[in-house]
Design a protein around this motif. Sequence first.
Motif, mmCIF file in Angstrom:
data_model
loop_
_atom_site.group_PDB
_atom_site.id
_atom_site.type_symbol
_atom_site.label_atom_id
_atom_site.label_comp_id
_atom_site.label_asym_id
_atom_site.label_seq_id
_atom_site.Cartn_x
_atom_site.Cartn_y
_atom_site.Cartn_z
ATOM 1 N N VAL A 111 -94.256 -4.281 -64.351
ATOM 2 C CA VAL A 111 -93.849 -3.290 -63.315
ATOM 3 C C VAL A 111 -94.718 -1.804 -63.906
ATOM 4 N N ASN A 112 -95.355 -1.075 -63.210
ATOM 5 C CA ASN A 112 -95.897 0.108 -63.198
ATOM 6 C C ASN A 112 -94.822 1.165 -63.661
ATOM 7 N N LYS A 113 -94.175 1.334 -62.541
ATOM 8 C CA LYS A 113 -93.043 2.478 -62.378
ATOM 9 C C LYS A 113 -91.857 1.914 -61.723
ATOM 10 N N LEU A 114 -90.757 2.308 -62.207
ATOM 11 C CA LEU A 114 -89.492 1.526 -61.595
ATOM 12 C C LEU A 114 -89.361 2.189 -59.972
ATOM 13 N N GLU A 115 -89.975 3.221 -59.748
ATOM 14 C CA GLU A 115 -89.868 3.515 -58.222
ATOM 15 C C GLU A 115 -90.759 2.496 -57.327
ATOM 16 N N ASP A 116 -91.672 1.628 -57.828
ATOM 17 C CA ASP A 116 -92.308 0.698 -57.364
ATOM 18 C C ASP A 116 -91.444 -0.640 -57.007
ATOM 19 N N ILE A 117 -90.248 -0.623 -57.484
ATOM 20 C CA ILE A 117 -89.195 -1.942 -57.266
ATOM 21 C C ILE A 117 -88.111 -1.487 -56.719
ATOM 22 N N ASP A 118 -87.435 -2.650 -56.103
ATOM 23 C CA ASP A 118 -86.125 -2.438 -55.734
ATOM 24 C C ASP A 118 -85.066 -2.925 -56.814
ATOM 25 N N THR A 119 -84.245 -1.973 -57.601
ATOM 26 C CA THR A 119 -83.464 -2.273 -58.765
ATOM 27 C C THR A 119 -82.495 -3.209 -58.463
ATOM 28 N N ASP A 120 -82.002 -3.115 -57.114
ATOM 29 C CA ASP A 120 -80.917 -4.416 -56.926
ATOM 30 C C ASP A 120 -81.287 -5.434 -56.944
ATOM 31 N N VAL A 121 -82.740 -5.673 -56.469
ATOM 32 C CA VAL A 121 -83.265 -7.221 -56.714
ATOM 33 C C VAL A 121 -83.483 -7.507 -58.234
ATOM 34 N N LEU A 122 -83.883 -6.473 -58.970
ATOM 35 C CA LEU A 122 -83.995 -6.717 -60.226
ATOM 36 C C LEU A 122 -82.727 -7.171 -61.089
ATOM 37 N N LYS A 123 -81.604 -6.553 -60.566
ATOM 38 C CA LYS A 123 -80.241 -6.911 -61.042
ATOM 39 C C LYS A 123 -79.940 -8.385 -60.765
ATOM 40 N N LYS A 124 -80.488 -8.824 -59.395
ATOM 41 C CA LYS A 124 -80.220 -10.287 -58.992
ATOM 42 C C LYS A 124 -81.030 -10.906 -59.910
ATOM 43 N N MET A 125 -82.191 -10.599 -60.445
ATOM 44 C CA MET A 125 -83.013 -11.314 -61.377
ATOM 45 C C MET A 125 -82.199 -11.706 -62.674
ATOM 46 N N ILE A 126 -81.608 -10.576 -63.230
ATOM 47 C CA ILE A 126 -81.124 -10.525 -64.433
ATOM 48 C C ILE A 126 -80.094 -11.348 -64.397
ATOM 49 N N VAL A 127 -79.244 -11.286 -63.449
ATOM 50 C CA VAL A 127 -78.131 -12.436 -63.298
ATOM 51 C C VAL A 127 -78.594 -13.844 -63.345
ATOM 52 N N GLN A 128 -79.455 -13.907 -62.556
ATOM 53 C CA GLN A 128 -80.185 -15.379 -62.216
ATOM 54 C C GLN A 128 -80.744 -15.983 -63.540
ATOM 55 N N SER A 129 -81.534 -15.003 -64.142
ATOM 56 C CA SER A 129 -82.084 -15.556 -65.446
ATOM 57 C C SER A 129 -80.934 -15.589 -66.512
ATOM 58 N N MET A 130 -80.048 -14.928 -66.755
ATOM 59 C CA MET A 130 -78.877 -15.277 -67.670
ATOM 60 C C MET A 130 -78.387 -16.586 -67.226
ATOM 61 N N GLN A 131 -77.994 -16.735 -65.859
ATOM 62 C CA GLN A 131 -77.353 -18.047 -65.636
ATOM 63 C C GLN A 131 -78.091 -19.256 -65.753
ATOM 64 N N PHE A 132 -79.690 -19.083 -65.664
ATOM 65 C CA PHE A 132 -80.558 -20.189 -65.834
ATOM 66 C C PHE A 132 -80.739 -20.392 -67.078
ATOM 67 N N MET A 133 -80.993 -19.517 -68.252
ATOM 68 C CA MET A 133 -80.890 -19.763 -69.728
ATOM 69 C C MET A 133 -79.708 -20.421 -70.356
ATOM 70 N N LYS A 134 -78.525 -19.971 -69.793
ATOM 71 C CA LYS A 134 -77.176 -20.684 -70.132
ATOM 72 C C LYS A 134 -77.157 -22.021 -69.882
ATOM 73 N N GLU A 135 -77.921 -22.448 -68.501
ATOM 74 C CA GLU A 135 -77.765 -23.715 -68.288
ATOM 75 C C GLU A 135 -78.869 -24.487 -68.974
ATOM 76 N N MET A 136 -79.869 -23.958 -69.100
ATOM 77 C CA MET A 136 -80.848 -24.664 -70.094
ATOM 78 C C MET A 136 -80.424 -25.040 -71.715
ATOM 79 N N TYR A 137 -79.737 -23.913 -71.879
ATOM 80 C CA TYR A 137 -79.215 -23.880 -73.330
ATOM 81 C C TYR A 137 -77.828 -23.994 -73.442
ATOM 82 N N PRO A 138 -76.886 -24.759 -73.068
ATOM 83 C CA PRO A 138 -75.409 -24.766 -73.145
ATOM 84 C C PRO A 138 -75.187 -24.857 -74.685
ATOM 85 N N ASP A 139 -73.773 -24.585 -74.796
ATOM 86 C CA ASP A 139 -72.936 -24.543 -75.827
ATOM 87 C C ASP A 139 -73.757 -23.230 -76.924
ATOM 88 N N GLN A 140 -73.730 -22.139 -76.455
ATOM 89 C CA GLN A 140 -74.335 -21.141 -77.302
ATOM 90 C C GLN A 140 -73.110 -20.328 -77.653
#
Length: 142
Positions: A111-140
Amino acid sequence: MYEPKMKETDVDVIEFIENVEHPKKREEAFKLLQLFEETTGYPAKMWGPSIIGFGSYHYVYESGHSGDAPLVGFSPRKAKHSLYVTIGDAEREPLLAELGKHSSGKSCVYVNKLEDIDTDVLKKMIVQSMQFMKEMYPDQKQ
Protein backbone atom coordinates in the motif's frame (compact mmCIF):
# COMPACT_ATOMS: atom_id res chain seq x y z
CA MET A 1 23.91 -24.24 10.48
CA TYR A 2 21.09 -22.26 8.85
CA GLU A 3 20.08 -19.14 10.78
CA PRO A 4 16.73 -17.66 9.71
CA LYS A 5 16.60 -13.92 9.04
CA MET A 6 12.97 -13.82 10.16
CA LYS A 7 13.17 -14.10 13.92
CA GLU A 8 11.91 -12.07 16.81
CA THR A 9 14.40 -9.49 18.07
CA ASP A 10 14.72 -7.21 21.08
CA VAL A 11 14.73 -4.03 18.96
CA ASP A 12 12.28 -1.46 20.32
CA VAL A 13 9.32 -1.05 17.92
CA ILE A 14 8.75 2.63 18.76
CA GLU A 15 12.42 3.42 18.25
CA PHE A 16 12.34 1.59 14.89
CA ILE A 17 9.31 3.60 13.73
CA GLU A 18 10.83 6.86 14.97
CA ASN A 19 13.76 6.15 12.66
CA VAL A 20 11.59 5.77 9.55
CA GLU A 21 13.05 8.42 7.27
CA HIS A 22 9.98 9.82 5.53
CA PRO A 23 7.69 11.79 7.94
CA LYS A 24 4.43 10.64 6.27
CA LYS A 25 5.53 6.96 6.31
CA ARG A 26 6.52 7.36 9.96
CA GLU A 27 3.10 8.88 10.84
CA GLU A 28 1.31 6.09 8.98
CA ALA A 29 3.49 3.44 10.66
CA PHE A 30 2.27 4.67 14.05
CA LYS A 31 -1.33 4.45 12.79
CA LEU A 32 -0.72 0.90 11.53
CA LEU A 33 0.89 -0.01 14.86
CA GLN A 34 -2.24 1.09 16.71
CA LEU A 35 -4.58 -0.60 14.21
CA PHE A 36 -2.69 -3.93 14.35
CA GLU A 37 -2.36 -3.91 18.16
CA GLU A 38 -6.06 -3.13 18.67
CA THR A 39 -7.17 -5.68 16.07
CA THR A 40 -4.87 -8.54 17.10
CA GLY A 41 -4.71 -8.03 20.85
CA TYR A 42 -0.98 -8.83 20.66
CA PRO A 43 1.87 -6.49 21.49
CA ALA A 44 4.13 -5.46 18.63
CA LYS A 45 7.51 -7.17 18.31
CA MET A 46 10.28 -6.62 15.80
CA TRP A 47 10.99 -9.56 13.49
CA GLY A 48 14.25 -9.36 11.62
CA PRO A 49 15.51 -5.88 10.84
CA SER A 50 12.30 -4.31 9.54
CA ILE A 51 9.08 -6.26 10.17
CA ILE A 52 6.71 -5.35 12.99
CA GLY A 53 4.87 -8.54 13.91
CA PHE A 54 1.96 -9.52 16.12
CA GLY A 55 1.56 -12.95 17.70
CA SER A 56 3.57 -15.87 16.38
CA TYR A 57 3.37 -19.41 15.10
CA HIS A 58 5.85 -22.24 14.55
CA TYR A 59 5.99 -23.87 11.14
CA VAL A 60 7.61 -27.07 9.89
CA TYR A 61 7.85 -27.70 6.15
CA GLU A 62 7.91 -31.15 4.56
CA SER A 63 11.61 -30.56 3.87
CA GLY A 64 12.18 -30.41 7.63
CA HIS A 65 12.94 -26.69 7.59
CA SER A 66 11.22 -25.01 10.51
CA GLY A 67 11.01 -21.66 12.19
CA ASP A 68 8.82 -19.05 13.78
CA ALA A 69 7.01 -16.14 12.19
CA PRO A 70 4.47 -13.50 13.21
CA LEU A 71 0.78 -14.26 12.64
CA VAL A 72 0.43 -10.86 10.94
CA GLY A 73 2.60 -7.82 10.57
CA PHE A 74 3.70 -4.85 8.54
CA SER A 75 6.80 -3.01 7.47
CA PRO A 76 6.97 0.69 6.63
CA ARG A 77 9.15 0.36 3.53
CA LYS A 78 10.54 3.34 1.66
CA ALA A 79 8.28 2.96 -1.39
CA LYS A 80 5.21 1.24 0.07
CA HIS A 81 3.93 -0.27 3.30
CA SER A 82 4.16 -4.05 3.24
CA LEU A 83 1.24 -5.66 5.06
CA TYR A 84 1.83 -9.31 5.96
CA VAL A 85 -1.59 -10.92 5.93
CA THR A 86 -2.22 -14.45 4.70
CA ILE A 87 -5.80 -15.53 4.23
CA GLY A 88 -7.42 -18.47 2.54
CA ASP A 89 -7.89 -18.16 -1.20
CA ALA A 90 -11.69 -18.11 -0.98
CA GLU A 91 -11.66 -15.06 1.31
CA ARG A 92 -8.70 -13.27 -0.23
CA GLU A 93 -10.05 -11.91 -3.51
CA PRO A 94 -13.33 -10.41 -2.18
CA LEU A 95 -11.45 -8.59 0.60
CA LEU A 96 -8.73 -7.37 -1.74
CA ALA A 97 -11.44 -6.06 -4.09
CA GLU A 98 -12.87 -4.00 -1.20
CA LEU A 99 -9.51 -2.86 0.21
CA GLY A 100 -8.77 -0.02 -2.18
CA LYS A 101 -5.63 0.88 -4.11
CA HIS A 102 -2.94 -1.76 -3.54
CA SER A 103 -0.80 -4.41 -5.16
CA SER A 104 -0.27 -7.87 -3.72
CA GLY A 105 1.84 -10.99 -3.59
CA LYS A 106 0.99 -14.38 -2.11
CA SER A 107 1.06 -13.32 1.54
CA CYS A 108 1.79 -9.62 1.30
CA VAL A 109 -0.23 -6.55 0.36
CA TYR A 110 1.56 -3.39 -0.70
CA VAL A 111 0.00 0.00 0.00
CA ASN A 112 1.33 3.40 -0.99
CA LYS A 113 -0.67 5.48 1.51
CA LEU A 114 -3.19 4.55 4.17
CA GLU A 115 -5.68 7.01 2.70
CA ASP A 116 -5.75 4.76 -0.39
CA ILE A 117 -7.35 1.88 1.51
CA ASP A 118 -10.35 1.09 3.68
CA THR A 119 -8.87 0.37 7.11
CA ASP A 120 -12.04 -1.46 8.19
CA VAL A 121 -11.38 -3.96 5.39
CA LEU A 122 -7.75 -4.19 6.53
CA LYS A 123 -9.00 -5.06 10.03
CA LYS A 124 -11.13 -7.87 8.56
CA MET A 125 -8.07 -9.12 6.68
CA ILE A 126 -5.99 -9.11 9.85
CA VAL A 127 -8.62 -11.10 11.77
CA GLN A 128 -9.05 -13.60 8.94
CA SER A 129 -5.29 -13.93 8.54
CA MET A 130 -4.85 -14.74 12.23
CA GLN A 131 -7.64 -17.33 12.07
CA PHE A 132 -6.20 -18.87 8.90
CA MET A 133 -2.68 -19.15 10.35
CA LYS A 134 -3.98 -20.63 13.62
CA GLU A 135 -5.89 -23.25 11.62
CA MET A 136 -2.84 -23.99 9.45
CA TYR A 137 -0.59 -24.29 12.51
CA PRO A 138 -2.71 -25.44 15.48
CA ASP A 139 -1.38 -26.15 18.96
CA GLN A 140 0.67 -22.98 19.18
CA LYS A 141 1.73 -21.43 22.46
CA GLN A 142 0.17 -18.04 21.93
